[in-house]
Design a protein around this motif. Structure first.
Motif, PDB file in Angstrom:
ATOM      1  N   TRP A  22       3.803  -8.998  -8.613  1.00  0.00           N
ATOM      2  CA  TRP A  22       4.388  -7.853  -7.910  1.00  0.00           C
ATOM      3  C   TRP A  22       3.372  -6.732  -7.724  1.00  0.00           C
ATOM      4  O   TRP A  22       3.181  -6.230  -6.632  1.00  0.00           O
ATOM      5  N   GLU A  23       2.723  -6.344  -8.818  1.00  0.00           N
ATOM      6  CA  GLU A  23       1.765  -5.230  -8.762  1.00  0.00           C
ATOM      7  C   GLU A  23       0.544  -5.599  -7.922  1.00  0.00           C
ATOM      8  O   GLU A  23       0.024  -4.773  -7.168  1.00  0.00           O
ATOM      9  N   ALA A  24       0.079  -6.826  -8.029  1.00  0.00           N
ATOM     10  CA  ALA A  24      -1.084  -7.267  -7.254  1.00  0.00           C
ATOM     11  C   ALA A  24      -0.813  -7.184  -5.752  1.00  0.00           C
ATOM     12  O   ALA A  24      -1.731  -6.951  -4.965  1.00  0.00           O
ATOM     13  N   ASN A  25       0.433  -7.360  -5.347  1.00  0.00           N
ATOM     14  CA  ASN A  25       0.800  -7.348  -3.930  1.00  0.00           C
ATOM     15  C   ASN A  25       1.455  -6.039  -3.506  1.00  0.00           C
ATOM     16  O   ASN A  25       2.215  -6.010  -2.531  1.00  0.00           O
ATOM     17  N   ARG A  26       1.159  -4.951  -4.210  1.00  0.00           N
ATOM     18  CA  ARG A  26       1.725  -3.642  -3.868  1.00  0.00           C
ATOM     19  C   ARG A  26       1.370  -3.308  -2.419  1.00  0.00           C
ATOM     20  O   ARG A  26       0.225  -3.429  -2.003  1.00  0.00           O
ATOM     21  N   GLY A  27       2.361  -2.908  -1.646  1.00  0.00           N
ATOM     22  CA  GLY A  27       2.155  -2.583  -0.240  1.00  0.00           C
ATOM     23  C   GLY A  27       2.140  -3.811   0.661  1.00  0.00           C
ATOM     24  O   GLY A  27       1.933  -3.702   1.866  1.00  0.00           O
TER      25      GLY A  27
END
Length: 177
Positions: free
Chosen positions: A8-13
């Motif tokens: 989730w965090e790696a794909n922020r935005g």
């Protein structure tokens, strides 16, 4: 629950990347149990049709993918299900991780990608290739030989143009921010 959101965090935005990786992580447990695969069959069919056919991202649910996987653009991505992808990898669109079919009908092994690897767009990594940790592969490269840790590789066929020392990697990371 954290298992489902490990990317989730790696794909922020990156809404598409978040959605595809959430769907992938939800399908992944079915590769570990025949019973679960049978129970999960309607979801696996949905996953295959939606992710592979509509979104054009071939990421079989049995593929081993480490946490923090970033899916850049996610168009025309083909990953062989026997490939192994390490932690915190970044793969851009139109990339292929595949095996080789020999004249006798047999296949080679599939690529193994280390941790913290960044792969540019339109890259082909074909065969039983090992890509080390902390590697960057330039756009349009064709990788047919192993790439050692801490390297930058480009070209067709890909060749190592630079080897980074850990101090240089830290400096480069600071410069990119």
């Amino acid at each position: 629950m954290s298992y489902l959101f490990q990317d989730w965090e790696a794909n922020r935005g990156n809404i598409k990347g978040r959605m595809v990786m959430l769907l992938f992580r939800l399908a992944r447990p079915a590769s570990k149990s025949k019973l679960l695969r049978l129970i999960w069959l309607p979801y696996l069919a949905f996953y295959k049709v939606f992710v592979e056919w509509f979104l054009c991202i071939e990421l079989p649910h049995w593929t081993q993918v480490g946490e923090g996987f970033y899916l850049g653009h996610g168009q025309a991505l083909v990953i062989n299900g026997c490939s192994v992808i390490g932690k915190n990898c970044f793969i851009r669109h139109s990339t292929t991780l595949g095996n080789i079919r020999y004249e006798d009908g047999s296949y080679s092994g599939s690529p193994v990608i280390g941790d913290n690897v960044e792969i540019g767009s339109n890259v082909c990594i074909i065969g039983e290739i090992r890509v080390g940790n902390n590697v960057k592969i330039g756009a349009g490269s064709v990788v047919v030989k192993d790439i050692p840790d801490n390297s930058i590789a480009v070209g067709n066929p890909a060749r190592v143009i630079k080897t980074l020392t850990p101090a240089k990697q830290d400096l480069q990371a600071e410069l990119e921010c």
